[in-house]
Write a protein that holds these residues in place. Structure first.
Motif, PDB file in Angstrom:
ATOM      1  N   LYS A  67       0.808  -1.218   0.000  1.00  0.00           N
ATOM      2  CA  LYS A  67       0.000   0.000   0.000  1.00  0.00           C
ATOM      3  C   LYS A  67       0.843   1.271   0.000  1.00  0.00           C
ATOM      4  O   LYS A  67       0.294   2.373   0.014  1.00  0.00           O
ATOM      5  N   ASN A  68       2.170   1.112  -0.023  1.00  0.00           N
ATOM      6  CA  ASN A  68       3.067   2.261   0.064  1.00  0.00           C
ATOM      7  C   ASN A  68       3.263   2.877  -1.321  1.00  0.00           C
ATOM      8  O   ASN A  68       3.928   2.294  -2.189  1.00  0.00           O
ATOM      9  N   ASN A  69       2.688   4.037  -1.561  1.00  0.00           N
ATOM     10  CA  ASN A  69       2.787   4.688  -2.872  1.00  0.00           C
ATOM     11  C   ASN A  69       4.213   5.107  -3.216  1.00  0.00           C
ATOM     12  O   ASN A  69       4.604   5.110  -4.393  1.00  0.00           O
ATOM     13  N   VAL A  70       4.988   5.476  -2.213  1.00  0.00           N
ATOM     14  CA  VAL A  70       6.373   5.891  -2.465  1.00  0.00           C
ATOM     15  C   VAL A  70       7.193   4.710  -2.994  1.00  0.00           C
ATOM     16  O   VAL A  70       8.001   4.850  -3.916  1.00  0.00           O
ATOM     17  N   PHE A  71       6.964   3.543  -2.417  1.00  0.00           N
ATOM     18  CA  PHE A  71       7.660   2.341  -2.883  1.00  0.00           C
ATOM     19  C   PHE A  71       7.325   2.046  -4.338  1.00  0.00           C
ATOM     20  O   PHE A  71       8.210   1.772  -5.159  1.00  0.00           O
ATOM     21  N   TRP A  72       6.046   2.098  -4.679  1.00  0.00           N
ATOM     22  CA  TRP A  72       5.638   1.760  -6.045  1.00  0.00           C
ATOM     23  C   TRP A  72       6.085   2.813  -7.058  1.00  0.00           C
ATOM     24  O   TRP A  72       6.321   2.492  -8.221  1.00  0.00           O
ATOM     25  N   ARG A  73       6.216   4.064  -6.612  1.00  0.00           N
ATOM     26  CA  ARG A  73       6.763   5.067  -7.524  1.00  0.00           C
ATOM     27  C   ARG A  73       8.219   4.766  -7.833  1.00  0.00           C
ATOM     28  O   ARG A  73       8.649   4.831  -9.002  1.00  0.00           O
ATOM     29  N   SER A  74       9.002   4.414  -6.824  1.00  0.00           N
ATOM     30  CA  SER A  74      10.398   4.031  -7.048  1.00  0.00           C
ATOM     31  C   SER A  74      10.480   2.748  -7.868  1.00  0.00           C
ATOM     32  O   SER A  74      11.360   2.597  -8.725  1.00  0.00           O
ATOM     33  N   PHE A  75       9.558   1.829  -7.625  1.00  0.00           N
ATOM     34  CA  PHE A  75       9.518   0.588  -8.392  1.00  0.00           C
ATOM     35  C   PHE A  75       9.279   0.878  -9.876  1.00  0.00           C
ATOM     36  O   PHE A  75       9.923   0.302 -10.753  1.00  0.00           O
ATOM     37  N   GLY A  76       8.338   1.781 -10.160  1.00  0.00           N
ATOM     38  CA  GLY A  76       8.049   2.134 -11.544  1.00  0.00           C
ATOM     39  C   GLY A  76       9.231   2.787 -12.236  1.00  0.00           C
ATOM     40  O   GLY A  76       9.501   2.518 -13.418  1.00  0.00           O
ATOM     41  N   ILE A  77       9.946   3.652 -11.520  1.00  0.00           N
ATOM     42  CA  ILE A  77      11.134   4.289 -12.103  1.00  0.00           C
ATOM     43  C   ILE A  77      12.189   3.238 -12.431  1.00  0.00           C
ATOM     44  O   ILE A  77      12.823   3.274 -13.499  1.00  0.00           O
ATOM     45  N   THR A  78      12.376   2.274 -11.535  1.00  0.00           N
ATOM     46  CA  THR A  78      13.354   1.220 -11.783  1.00  0.00           C
ATOM     47  C   THR A  78      12.961   0.368 -12.979  1.00  0.00           C
ATOM     48  O   THR A  78      13.813   0.006 -13.800  1.00  0.00           O
ATOM     49  N   VAL A  79      11.684   0.032 -13.095  1.00  0.00           N
ATOM     50  CA  VAL A  79      11.225  -0.749 -14.245  1.00  0.00           C
ATOM     51  C   VAL A  79      11.487   0.011 -15.544  1.00  0.00           C
ATOM     52  O   VAL A  79      11.938  -0.568 -16.545  1.00  0.00           O
ATOM     53  N   PHE A  80      11.225   1.315 -15.541  1.00  0.00           N
ATOM     54  CA  PHE A  80      11.486   2.126 -16.735  1.00  0.00           C
ATOM     55  C   PHE A  80      12.971   2.119 -17.081  1.00  0.00           C
ATOM     56  O   PHE A  80      13.350   1.947 -18.248  1.00  0.00           O
ATOM     57  N   VAL A  81      13.815   2.293 -16.073  1.00  0.00           N
ATOM     58  CA  VAL A  81      15.256   2.312 -16.310  1.00  0.00           C
ATOM     59  C   VAL A  81      15.727   0.961 -16.830  1.00  0.00           C
ATOM     60  O   VAL A  81      16.557   0.883 -17.741  1.00  0.00           O
ATOM     61  N   VAL A  82      15.198  -0.130 -16.269  1.00  0.00           N
ATOM     62  CA  VAL A  82      15.610  -1.462 -16.702  1.00  0.00           C
ATOM     63  C   VAL A  82      15.200  -1.714 -18.151  1.00  0.00           C
ATOM     64  O   VAL A  82      16.009  -2.175 -18.966  1.00  0.00           O
ATOM     65  N   VAL A  83      13.949  -1.406 -18.494  1.00  0.00           N
ATOM     66  CA  VAL A  83      13.448  -1.691 -19.836  1.00  0.00           C
ATOM     67  C   VAL A  83      14.141  -0.809 -20.880  1.00  0.00           C
ATOM     68  O   VAL A  83      14.720  -1.305 -21.861  1.00  0.00           O
ATOM     69  N   VAL A  84      14.101   0.503 -20.670  1.00  0.00           N
ATOM     70  CA  VAL A  84      14.684   1.424 -21.643  1.00  0.00           C
ATOM     71  C   VAL A  84      16.213   1.311 -21.655  1.00  0.00           C
ATOM     72  O   VAL A  84      16.844   1.302 -22.720  1.00  0.00           O
ATOM     73  N   GLY A  85      16.801   1.223 -20.478  1.00  0.00           N
ATOM     74  CA  GLY A  85      18.252   1.124 -20.396  1.00  0.00           C
ATOM     75  C   GLY A  85      18.789  -0.146 -21.031  1.00  0.00           C
ATOM     76  O   GLY A  85      19.790  -0.109 -21.762  1.00  0.00           O
ATOM     77  N   THR A  86      18.129  -1.276 -20.785  1.00  0.00           N
ATOM     78  CA  THR A  86      18.575  -2.534 -21.386  1.00  0.00           C
ATOM     79  C   THR A  86      18.423  -2.502 -22.899  1.00  0.00           C
ATOM     80  O   THR A  86      19.291  -3.004 -23.636  1.00  0.00           O
ATOM     81  N   ALA A  87      17.318  -1.929 -23.395  1.00  0.00           N
ATOM     82  CA  ALA A  87      17.131  -1.811 -24.846  1.00  0.00           C
ATOM     83  C   ALA A  87      18.240  -0.970 -25.472  1.00  0.00           C
ATOM     84  O   ALA A  87      18.802  -1.330 -26.520  1.00  0.00           O
ATOM     85  N   LEU A  88      18.582   0.157 -24.832  1.00  0.00           N
ATOM     86  CA  LEU A  88      19.660   1.002 -25.350  1.00  0.00           C
ATOM     87  C   LEU A  88      20.998   0.285 -25.256  1.00  0.00           C
ATOM     88  O   LEU A  88      21.834   0.364 -26.179  1.00  0.00           O
ATOM     89  N   ASN A  89      21.237  -0.420 -24.159  1.00  0.00           N
ATOM     90  CA  ASN A  89      22.477  -1.174 -24.004  1.00  0.00           C
ATOM     91  C   ASN A  89      22.647  -2.200 -25.120  1.00  0.00           C
ATOM     92  O   ASN A  89      23.725  -2.318 -25.707  1.00  0.00           O
ATOM     93  N   MET A  90      21.591  -2.948 -25.403  1.00  0.00           N
ATOM     94  CA  MET A  90      21.683  -3.981 -26.434  1.00  0.00           C
ATOM     95  C   MET A  90      21.882  -3.366 -27.817  1.00  0.00           C
ATOM     96  O   MET A  90      22.645  -3.891 -28.634  1.00  0.00           O
ATOM     97  N   LEU A  91      21.207  -2.251 -28.073  1.00  0.00           N
ATOM     98  CA  LEU A  91      21.390  -1.576 -29.359  1.00  0.00           C
ATOM     99  C   LEU A  91      22.833  -1.133 -29.537  1.00  0.00           C
ATOM    100  O   LEU A  91      23.458  -1.398 -30.586  1.00  0.00           O
ATOM    101  N   MET A  92      23.383  -0.478 -28.529  1.00  0.00           N
ATOM    102  CA  MET A  92      24.759  -0.005 -28.620  1.00  0.00           C
ATOM    103  C   MET A  92      25.747  -1.170 -28.695  1.00  0.00           C
ATOM    104  O   MET A  92      26.749  -1.105 -29.427  1.00  0.00           O
ATOM    105  N   THR A  93      25.485  -2.232 -27.953  1.00  0.00           N
ATOM    106  CA  THR A  93      26.389  -3.381 -27.947  1.00  0.00           C
ATOM    107  C   THR A  93      26.423  -4.067 -29.308  1.00  0.00           C
ATOM    108  O   THR A  93      27.492  -4.376 -29.837  1.00  0.00           O
ATOM    109  N   VAL A  94      25.249  -4.293 -29.889  1.00  0.00           N
ATOM    110  CA  VAL A  94      25.171  -5.023 -31.163  1.00  0.00           C
ATOM    111  C   VAL A  94      25.767  -4.207 -32.302  1.00  0.00           C
ATOM    112  O   VAL A  94      26.569  -4.719 -33.102  1.00  0.00           O
ATOM    113  N   ILE A  95      25.399  -2.919 -32.390  1.00  0.00           N
ATOM    114  CA  ILE A  95      25.884  -2.118 -33.522  1.00  0.00           C
ATOM    115  C   ILE A  95      27.369  -1.786 -33.382  1.00  0.00           C
ATOM    116  O   ILE A  95      28.001  -1.357 -34.352  1.00  0.00           O
TER     117      ILE A  95
END
Length: 292
Positions: A67-95
């Motif tokens: 029920k902690n909104n602060v926790f879920w806000r931090s969780f959402g930021i981490t999910v965004f960083v993981v998804v977008v960051g990993t996609a960018l990492n793989m793009l840069m690594t492959v090319i």
């Protein structure tokens, strides 16, 4: 004919099993303690009675964390960083890895030397901070993604895997009129599924567990990722207002129990991903580390 094992072989196996069991225990015992503490009543925790089995079993700590909104806000930021960051990492690594895996590329040895140089001599913290600040990335989620867009070690693993692919396939594709981008997308990447999944796991876990970049580049309370939230909650005992109010209004909650429950909830998502790509991870790690 049954082979009779010597005393030395049996002793060696016994020693191996003993070391492996001790290693498993060293990893499992802290995790079991965290789980039992998160499920225990506050009184046994305060008295130090909880070991590897919960005392006064209850789910109140998990209910408050959910029920902690602060926790879920931090969780959402981490999910965004993981998804977008990993996609960018793989793009840069492959090319980066694919062109460098080709023998006819002029100047590739010089580029590889520069990449290896960054592995040996890493930039100090203050120059990195100045660069991030000059790019106006402070207090943005992009400060957690762009500075680490390419990991030199992972790129070298990918490069080694690309070199192991049969060059005849690429030559045949060029004869059929395919350009290098089509060859990369339709041939090289599909054949490199094990190493791709391995690198995705490496990058994703790195982003999920990264808190130092956020500690250095993010001062905005609303942009804290999950690991920085855990750092403030556990290392600095900094309870946010919602958790503090929940503890004050309930006699069945304790700060330590909430900390343990938060650790479990923050750890479970990344643990659930690994079993699905375990076989690809092992295969990719072995093949990508061996050069023919």
């Amino acid at each position: 004919m049954r082979y009779r094992r010597t005393f030395g072989e049996r002793a060696f196996d016994t020693l191996n099993y003993t070391v492996l069991l001790l290693g498993c225990a060293a990893v499992a015992i802290p995790f079991l303690y965290i789980i039992s503490s998160s499920l225990s009543a506050p009184e046994p925790l305060i008295r130090g009675e909880v070991t590897f089995w919960p005392i006064g079993f209850n789910l109140n700590n998990y209910e408050i964390v959910m029920k902690n909104n602060v926790f879920w806000r931090s969780f959402g930021i981490t999910v965004f960083v993981v998804v977008v960051g990993t996609a960018l990492n793989m793009l840069m690594t492959v090319i980066t890895a694919y062109p460098l895996s080709k023998g006819g590329l002029k100047g590739k040895n010089f580029v590889l030397m520069l990449i290896v140089f960054t592995m040996i001599f890493q930039a100090p913290m203050i120059p990195v901070y100045i660069v991030v600040k000059s790019l106006h990335l402070l207090n943005t989620v992009w400060a957690l993604i762009i500075p680490g867009a390419l990991a030199a070690f992972n790129m070298l693993i990918c490069l080694t895997f690309f070199r192991s692919l049969p060059e005849e396939l690429f030559e045949a594709a060029r004869v059929d009129g395919m350009n290098e981008f089509s060859i990369l997308w339709r041939i090289a990447i599909p054949l490199s599924k094990p190493i791709m999944l391995t690198l995705i796991l490496f990058y994703a876990v790195g982003h999920w567990n990264n808190y130092f970049s956020a500690l250095l580049f993010v001062n905005d309370f609303k942009l804290r990722p999950l690991q920085l939230y855990l750092y403030n909650l556990i290392a600095q005992f900094n309870m946010n207002e919602e958790l503090a109010a929940a503890i004050e209004s309930s006699v069945s909650l304790s700060p330590q129990g909430l900390q343990m429950a938060t650790i479990i909830v923050a750890t479970v998502p990344i643990l659930l991903v690994y079993p699905f790509i375990q076989k690809h991870f092992i295969k990719g790690a072995l093949i990508g580390s061996i050069k023919e």
